[in-house]
Design a protein around this motif. Structure first.
Motif, PDB file in Angstrom:
ATOM      1  N   UNK A  41       0.754  -1.234   0.045  1.00 47.42           N
ATOM      2  CA  UNK A  41      -0.071   0.129  -0.070  1.00 47.42           C
ATOM      3  C   UNK A  41       0.978   1.288  -0.053  1.00 47.42           C
ATOM      4  N   UNK A  42       1.692   1.257   0.856  1.00 50.76           N
ATOM      5  CA  UNK A  42       2.960   2.278   0.718  1.00 50.76           C
ATOM      6  C   UNK A  42       3.451   2.760  -0.843  1.00 50.76           C
ATOM      7  N   UNK A  67       0.766   5.153  10.098  1.00 52.33           N
ATOM      8  CA  UNK A  67       1.457   3.645  10.479  1.00 52.33           C
ATOM      9  C   UNK A  67       3.027   4.140  10.143  1.00 52.33           C
ATOM     10  N   UNK A  68       3.883   3.221  10.598  1.00 53.34           N
ATOM     11  CA  UNK A  68       5.123   3.254  10.491  1.00 53.34           C
ATOM     12  C   UNK A  68       5.803   3.357   9.245  1.00 53.34           C
ATOM     13  N   UNK A  69       5.347   2.519   8.517  1.00 58.22           N
ATOM     14  CA  UNK A  69       5.898   2.429   7.066  1.00 58.22           C
ATOM     15  C   UNK A  69       6.174   3.683   6.168  1.00 58.22           C
ATOM     16  N   UNK A  70       5.089   4.367   6.562  1.00 57.36           N
ATOM     17  CA  UNK A  70       5.076   5.738   5.767  1.00 57.36           C
ATOM     18  C   UNK A  70       6.174   6.546   6.113  1.00 57.36           C
ATOM     19  N   UNK A  71       6.716   6.559   7.203  1.00 56.98           N
ATOM     20  CA  UNK A  71       7.656   7.649   7.709  1.00 56.98           C
ATOM     21  C   UNK A  71       8.868   8.138   6.899  1.00 56.98           C
ATOM     22  N   UNK A  72       9.619   7.089   6.048  1.00 60.19           N
ATOM     23  CA  UNK A  72      10.668   7.309   5.397  1.00 60.19           C
ATOM     24  C   UNK A  72      10.275   7.367   3.837  1.00 60.19           C
ATOM     25  N   UNK A  92       3.857   7.825  15.013  1.00 57.14           N
ATOM     26  CA  UNK A  92       3.591   6.549  14.497  1.00 57.14           C
ATOM     27  C   UNK A  92       2.438   5.934  15.356  1.00 57.14           C
ATOM     28  N   UNK A  94      -0.167   2.346  16.041  1.00 51.12           N
ATOM     29  CA  UNK A  94      -0.186   0.961  15.532  1.00 51.12           C
ATOM     30  C   UNK A  94      -1.644   0.495  15.459  1.00 51.12           C
ATOM     31  N   UNK A 116      -3.779   4.931   4.725  1.00 58.12           N
ATOM     32  CA  UNK A 116      -3.095   4.286   3.523  1.00 58.12           C
ATOM     33  C   UNK A 116      -3.477   2.550   3.502  1.00 58.12           C
ATOM     34  N   UNK A 315      17.550   1.233   2.086  1.00 55.33           N
ATOM     35  CA  UNK A 315      16.285   1.180   2.934  1.00 55.33           C
ATOM     36  C   UNK A 315      16.806   2.590   3.845  1.00 55.33           C
ATOM     37  N   UNK A 316      17.923   2.991   4.143  1.00 49.80           N
ATOM     38  CA  UNK A 316      17.958   4.191   4.805  1.00 49.80           C
ATOM     39  C   UNK A 316      17.708   5.302   4.071  1.00 49.80           C
ATOM     40  N   UNK A 326       8.229  -2.137   4.776  1.00 48.27           N
ATOM     41  CA  UNK A 326       8.449  -3.623   4.826  1.00 48.27           C
ATOM     42  C   UNK A 326       7.813  -4.666   3.946  1.00 48.27           C
ATOM     43  N   UNK A 327       6.979  -4.168   3.033  1.00 46.92           N
ATOM     44  CA  UNK A 327       6.413  -4.999   2.239  1.00 46.92           C
ATOM     45  C   UNK A 327       6.985  -4.735   0.661  1.00 46.92           C
TER      46      UNK A 327
ATOM     47  N   UNK B 186       0.569  -1.070  23.366  1.00 44.03           N
ATOM     48  CA  UNK B 186      -0.120  -1.627  22.192  1.00 44.03           C
ATOM     49  C   UNK B 186      -1.351  -2.387  22.561  1.00 44.03           C
ATOM     50  N   UNK B 322      19.860  -2.427   8.409  1.00 48.11           N
ATOM     51  CA  UNK B 322      20.170  -1.238   7.536  1.00 48.11           C
ATOM     52  C   UNK B 322      19.590   0.015   8.191  1.00 48.11           C
ATOM     53  N   UNK B 323      18.290  -0.171   8.573  1.00 46.07           N
ATOM     54  CA  UNK B 323      17.654   1.007   9.090  1.00 46.07           C
ATOM     55  C   UNK B 323      16.662   0.432   9.965  1.00 46.07           C
ATOM     56  N   UNK B 326      10.362  -0.745  11.397  1.00 43.67           N
ATOM     57  CA  UNK B 326       9.070   0.212  11.363  1.00 43.67           C
ATOM     58  C   UNK B 326       8.170  -0.651  11.433  1.00 43.67           C
ATOM     59  N   UNK B 327       7.240  -0.607  12.409  1.00 49.04           N
ATOM     60  CA  UNK B 327       5.849  -1.343  12.317  1.00 49.04           C
ATOM     61  C   UNK B 327       5.117  -1.138  11.244  1.00 49.04           C
ATOM     62  N   UNK B 328       4.570  -2.362  10.557  1.00 54.80           N
ATOM     63  CA  UNK B 328       3.926  -2.060   9.090  1.00 54.80           C
ATOM     64  C   UNK B 328       2.736  -1.879   9.263  1.00 54.80           C
ATOM     65  N   UNK B 329       1.836  -1.544   7.870  1.00 51.63           N
ATOM     66  CA  UNK B 329       0.503  -1.374   7.809  1.00 51.63           C
ATOM     67  C   UNK B 329      -0.311  -2.627   7.892  1.00 51.63           C
TER      68      UNK B 329
END
Lengths: 338, 330
Positions: A41-42, A67-72, A92, A94, A116, A315-316, A326-327, B186, B322-323, B326-329
């Motif tokens: 989705x990201x 959600x955390x995925x969007x941060x970077x 972020x 959960x 998202x 990734x950085x 992460x997906x 959580x 690497x980084x 992050x928690x995912x969607x």
């Protein structure tokens, strides 16, 4: 005699990650090729939608929850992570319900949830919006960038550029949708579909059933994830979703505009619509030069076809979204050396 | 400035590749033979006594978590770093940086825990310091400890030997997931507890059981994968580990799955890996006791890299973090 290649697409990003983590490709016979689809989705969120969220985060007294995925994920100019470092209030969460708590704790601020996700995520946000109304919250907003999977899947099934022989279908989405939306993919586009789970054994069994269908010239939807998925799916989740959202046309990174493939808030919930609440001027969305995320998302190219992969794009310091999540396909290839 | 970064981000503290770059930048400033070893504790001789010396700072949030608290962590962290050198920890220092407003009752709970943990590890707190800073200049309380130990049997280095077997003393990722669950509220009704504890007595038993241990390491920040990569790199040898042998409790695995975390990169505070000659592996395994597993071996191929044999028998690289995860969607 050389057998024809069988090309299977794993639609879901969680599958892409699981396949790489378990090293499944290394064990498959050479005639079976797995290609990654648009199910992160990201990754498929358009540049303009990311830019809009970033612009909103610049407004005083606004808290962005995501959600955390969007941060970077990089927008045209910057990312949430960079904005946060420069002082924007970006948190972020959960669960979307956490955003409601933040709204209640900060009545003088406006709290925006960056929405998202696919059918796995959107019903929980619909339930959150219903809850926000129940609690009488006036400072909670959702930026709806939700996507509906099936119109995109149809676009891929009908694509002349991408010749897929079958789809490894997402277990989580199917828990909600059931099997009915797959019927057209199987019968009209003649693409076998097997819904499967996320353990390596689930995936390998799913691949086996797809190959069996292809070899016997069948095109049906099968469930290899019975412990979670039923034909009917989660009727209640869909009812909640449909009560809050309408479909809209939506822009997918790589795939372009797809009819009825996004979600917008129904009129009766418009008070929660962040797009209506915040009128922001967007920078001209510029896709990063050299980045081929769009083609990776369509399965036309792989991460290793990208000149930036692993050199400029890591990734950085990701250049494109597929390296962030992460997906994301590129992240999976980078991390697990595919 | 490291690479393209002008500022230090949190990723420089997560135990992964960036943290190693930062450490190396600092190390080069003070470069000397002892420091350049970059082991968990420095080793040197005073007269004829060989000593191990180490320091660590503790900034954990929340201060109290299932299975431990910042005080217990401050003792165990330093005790374990000294132990990884093969030394017997004896004395520790204790320094507090306290944010104004901290309740005395909290300080009392922390110091009681320190007292208890020090007694359990058999170390004495022999010197200390207190600073109070204005609100916002610290987060409630930060603790620094340093410690000294004596190397009695033989010291452990940073280099593994070809064909060493790798042993771990129990299931991974418990500390990191316990903290995450406590910190982020959580709401998982979880039974996951931090594995925070002193390792000095287990290490002592290992050293007694075998003279052929080359390296020990406690995989804290960055998790097991990071420690294995550090050792592969410093030894210039390859490492192969077997996924099915790496113990992860079911509740920890599930929480990792839900959040999209890989347990191989999640912090531990009561685990150590031990590289030992194959012929002594079973002796060491028994010396440590229940829950101990052989998880892999050192190879001469793919030097400097770690490979994971997955559950289904494929082999893939297990890289350095690497980084930040992050928690995912979904």
């Amino acid at each position: 005699m050389k057998e024809d290649k069988i090309k299977l697409m794993e639609v879901c990003g969680t599958h892409t990650m699981a396949i790489a983590r378990a090293g499944i490709k290394k064990l498959l016979p050479s005639e079976i090729e797995l290609i990654s689809g648009p199910g992160c989705p990201v990754c498929v969120t358009s540049q303009a939608d990311i830019d809009r969220a970033i612009e909103i985060s610049r407004i005083d007294n606004v808290i962005i929850t995501t959600f955390g995925d969007m941060m970077r994920v990089p927008g045209t100019k910057t990312s949430f992570e960079d904005m946060k470092r420069d002082g924007a209030d970006i948190r972020v969460v959960y669960s979307p319900l956490d955003a409601l708590t933040i709204s209640e704790d900060n009545p003088q601020k406006r709290v925006v949830f960056m929405g998202v996700g696919f059918e796995t995520t959107s019903p929980t946000v619909a339930a959150t919006i219903i809850e926000a109304r129940k609690r009488g919250l006036r400072n909670f907003f959702v930026l709806s960038n939700f996507k509906v999977l099936f119109p995109a899947l149809e676009a891929l099934a009908g694509s002349s550029k991408l010749k897929v022989d079958g789809f490894i279908c997402p277990g989580h989405v199917s828990v909600v949708t059931g099997t009915i939306p797959y019927a057209k993919i199987a019968s009209h586009y003649k693409k076998p579909c097997v819904i499967t789970g996320f353990d390596e054994i689930d995936i390998v069994k799913g691949i086996k059933r797809l190959v069996e269908q292809i070899k016997s010239h069948r095109c049906t939807t099968e469930i290899e994830y019975r412990r979670a998925v039923t034909e009917d799916g989660n009727i209640e989740a869909r009812r909640v979703l449909d009560s809050v959202f309408d479909v809209k046309d939506s822009h997918w990174r790589g795939l372009g505009m797809i009819k009825e493939s996004g979600l917008k808030l129904k009129n009766k919930y418009r008070q929660f619509d962040a797009e209506k609440e915040f009128k922001v001027k967007l920078p001209k969305a510029i896709l990063p030069k050299g980045c081929i995320c769009g083609e990776v998302l369509q399965g036309i190219k792989g991460p290793r076809d990208c000149k930036l992969f692993g050199k400029v794009c890591t990734p950085r310091k990701p250049v494109g979204p597929c390296m962030v999540s992460s997906e994301g396909t590129c992240a999976a290839y980078y991390r697990y050396g595919e | 400035m490291i690479g393209i970064d002008k500022n230090i981000t949190l990723a420089y503290g997560n135990g992964g590749r960036l943290m190693h770059e930062l450490i190396d930048m600092l190390r080069s400033k003070f470069s000397n033979k002892i420091l350049n070893e970059l082991s968990d504790a420095a080793e040197f001789k005073v007269n004829s006594t060989r000593l191990a010396f180490s320091t660590d700072s503790f900034v954990v949030k929340p201060l109290f978590f299932p299975g431990g608290d910042i005080g217990k962590l401050a003792v165990c962290g330093t005790v374990n770093d000294i132990s990884m050198k093969g030394a017997t920890p004896l004395f520790i220092s204790l320094a507090f940086i306290i944010e104004e407003g901290l309740e005395f009752s909290i300080l009392e709970r922390i110091t009681s825990s320190i007292k208890q943990s020090a007694a359990k590890a058999g170390v004495l707190v022999v010197t200390g310091d207190v600073k109070v800073v204005e609100k916002g200049a610290a987060d409630k309380i930060f603790i620094n400890t340093a410690g000294i130990g004596v190397i009695k049997k033989y010291s452990l280095g940073t280099k593994a030997k070809p064909d060493d077997v790798i042993i771990i003393n129990g299931p991974i990722a418990e500390h990191g997931m316990a903290i995450l669950n406590a910190r982020e509220n959580l709401g998982f009704l979880s039974t996951i507890k931090s594995d925070c504890r002193n390792l000095n007595f287990e290490v002592k038993r290992c050293l007694k059981a075998s003279k052929n241990i080359s390296v020990m390491r406690d995989p804290t920040r960055g998790g097991l994968a990071t420690s294995l990569n550090e050792i592969a790199y410093s030894s210039n040898l390859g490492i192969e580990v077997y996924e099915k042998s790496i113990p992860v409790r079911a509740n920890v695995r599930k929480l990792c799955d839900v959040l999209g975390f890989d347990p191989m990169y999640v912090a531990n505070e009561g685990k150590f890996i031990c590289f030992v000659k194959e012929k002594d592996a079973m002796k060491v395994k028994h010396a440590i006791g229940k829950g101990t597993r052989i998880i892999g071996k050192v190879t001469s191929s793919h030097k400097g890299e770690v490979y994971l044999k997955t559950q289904i028998g494929a082999s893939r690289i297990l890289p350095m973090l690497e980084a930040d995860q992050l928690p995912r969607i979904c």
